[in-house]
Design a protein around this motif. Sequence first.
Motif, PDB file in Angstrom:
ATOM      1  N   TYR A   1       0.835  -1.205   0.000  1.00  0.00           N
ATOM      2  CA  TYR A   1       0.000   0.000   0.000  1.00  0.00           C
ATOM      3  C   TYR A   1       0.871   1.257   0.000  1.00  0.00           C
ATOM      4  CZ  TYR A   1      -3.297   3.611   1.193  1.00  0.00           C
ATOM      5  OH  TYR A   1      -4.026   4.767   1.173  1.00  0.00           O
ATOM      6  N   ARG A   2       1.850   1.305   0.854  1.00  0.00           N
ATOM      7  CA  ARG A   2       2.686   2.512   0.960  1.00  0.00           C
ATOM      8  C   ARG A   2       3.482   2.762  -0.313  1.00  0.00           C
ATOM      9  NH1 ARG A   2       5.947   2.475   6.366  1.00  0.00           N
ATOM     10  NH2 ARG A   2       6.832   0.710   5.310  1.00  0.00           N
ATOM     11  N   LYS A   3       3.861   1.718  -1.021  1.00  0.00           N
ATOM     12  CA  LYS A   3       4.723   1.884  -2.193  1.00  0.00           C
ATOM     13  C   LYS A   3       3.941   2.096  -3.492  1.00  0.00           C
ATOM     14  CE  LYS A   3       8.840  -0.180  -4.199  1.00  0.00           C
ATOM     15  NZ  LYS A   3       9.804  -1.260  -4.121  1.00  0.00           N
ATOM     16  N   TYR A   4       2.770   1.404  -3.644  1.00  0.00           N
ATOM     17  CA  TYR A   4       2.103   1.389  -4.945  1.00  0.00           C
ATOM     18  C   TYR A   4       0.676   1.931  -4.950  1.00  0.00           C
ATOM     19  CZ  TYR A   4       5.910  -1.827  -6.050  1.00  0.00           C
ATOM     20  OH  TYR A   4       7.150  -2.398  -6.226  1.00  0.00           O
ATOM     21  N   ASN A   5       0.172   2.445  -3.848  1.00  0.00           N
ATOM     22  CA  ASN A   5      -1.249   2.794  -3.786  1.00  0.00           C
ATOM     23  C   ASN A   5      -1.640   3.917  -4.735  1.00  0.00           C
ATOM     24  OD1 ASN A   5      -0.040   4.906  -2.186  1.00  0.00           O
ATOM     25  ND2 ASN A   5      -2.061   5.298  -1.347  1.00  0.00           N
ATOM     26  N   LEU A   6      -2.858   3.808  -5.240  1.00  0.00           N
ATOM     27  CA  LEU A   6      -3.452   4.868  -6.061  1.00  0.00           C
ATOM     28  C   LEU A   6      -4.703   5.439  -5.396  1.00  0.00           C
ATOM     29  CD1 LEU A   6      -3.256   3.299  -9.637  1.00  0.00           C
ATOM     30  CD2 LEU A   6      -1.922   5.198  -8.762  1.00  0.00           C
TER      31      LEU A   6
ATOM     32  N   GLU B   1       3.160  -4.278  -9.726  1.00  0.00           N
ATOM     33  CA  GLU B   1       4.615  -4.383  -9.572  1.00  0.00           C
ATOM     34  C   GLU B   1       5.268  -4.833 -10.868  1.00  0.00           C
ATOM     35  OE1 GLU B   1       6.104  -6.190  -5.737  1.00  0.00           O
ATOM     36  OE2 GLU B   1       4.021  -6.871  -5.780  1.00  0.00           O
ATOM     37  N   LYS B   2       4.580  -5.706 -11.613  1.00  0.00           N
ATOM     38  CA  LYS B   2       5.159  -6.286 -12.829  1.00  0.00           C
ATOM     39  C   LYS B   2       5.102  -5.338 -14.015  1.00  0.00           C
ATOM     40  CE  LYS B   2       3.920 -10.900 -11.379  1.00  0.00           C
ATOM     41  NZ  LYS B   2       3.095 -12.074 -11.626  1.00  0.00           N
TER      42      LYS B   2
ATOM     43  N   ALA C   1      -4.814 -10.301  -1.156  1.00  0.00           N
ATOM     44  CA  ALA C   1      -4.950 -10.801  -2.529  1.00  0.00           C
ATOM     45  C   ALA C   1      -4.841  -9.605  -3.468  1.00  0.00           C
ATOM     46  CB  ALA C   1      -6.283 -11.501  -2.725  1.00  0.00           C
ATOM     47  N   GLN C   2      -4.153  -9.824  -4.584  1.00  0.00           N
ATOM     48  CA  GLN C   2      -3.958  -8.735  -5.535  1.00  0.00           C
ATOM     49  C   GLN C   2      -4.127  -9.298  -6.931  1.00  0.00           C
ATOM     50  OE1 GLN C   2      -0.277  -6.654  -4.940  1.00  0.00           O
ATOM     51  NE2 GLN C   2      -0.183  -5.945  -7.060  1.00  0.00           N
TER      52      GLN C   2
END
Length: 120
Positions: free
Chosen positions: A56-61, A89-90, A115-116
Amino acid sequence: MKNHQIFSLLLIIISIVTVISGCIGSNGTGSDKFNETSEEESQQIAETYVRNLDFYRKYNLTEPILVETVTLRCPYCWEFVYNFDLISEKDPDVIDTATVTVTVTEGEVVDVVYAQGSRY
């Protein structure tokens, strides 16, 4: 002599009862009380946990959205389900949706399922 045997037997019985009652009557903290945490407090604990996840901290929108609250069959136990969008991430051009299920028991996070997957 008979009084001495009865006294000894009585002392042994009292000792056994005292030991057993001490083991059964306490939950290890010296108290039988629960940590009475409200649903609102537990929800805040769960949301804070989600916000502190590395993903969440790195990729959240988007902000985490509470989509479901389940009252569990134990005192002061809830399960909170949150969704939020994040950058994959990919492939940074892809938006994924994460679902995080956080179980809070007596004010403590005891289980988390993350889950993502692709939003589209």
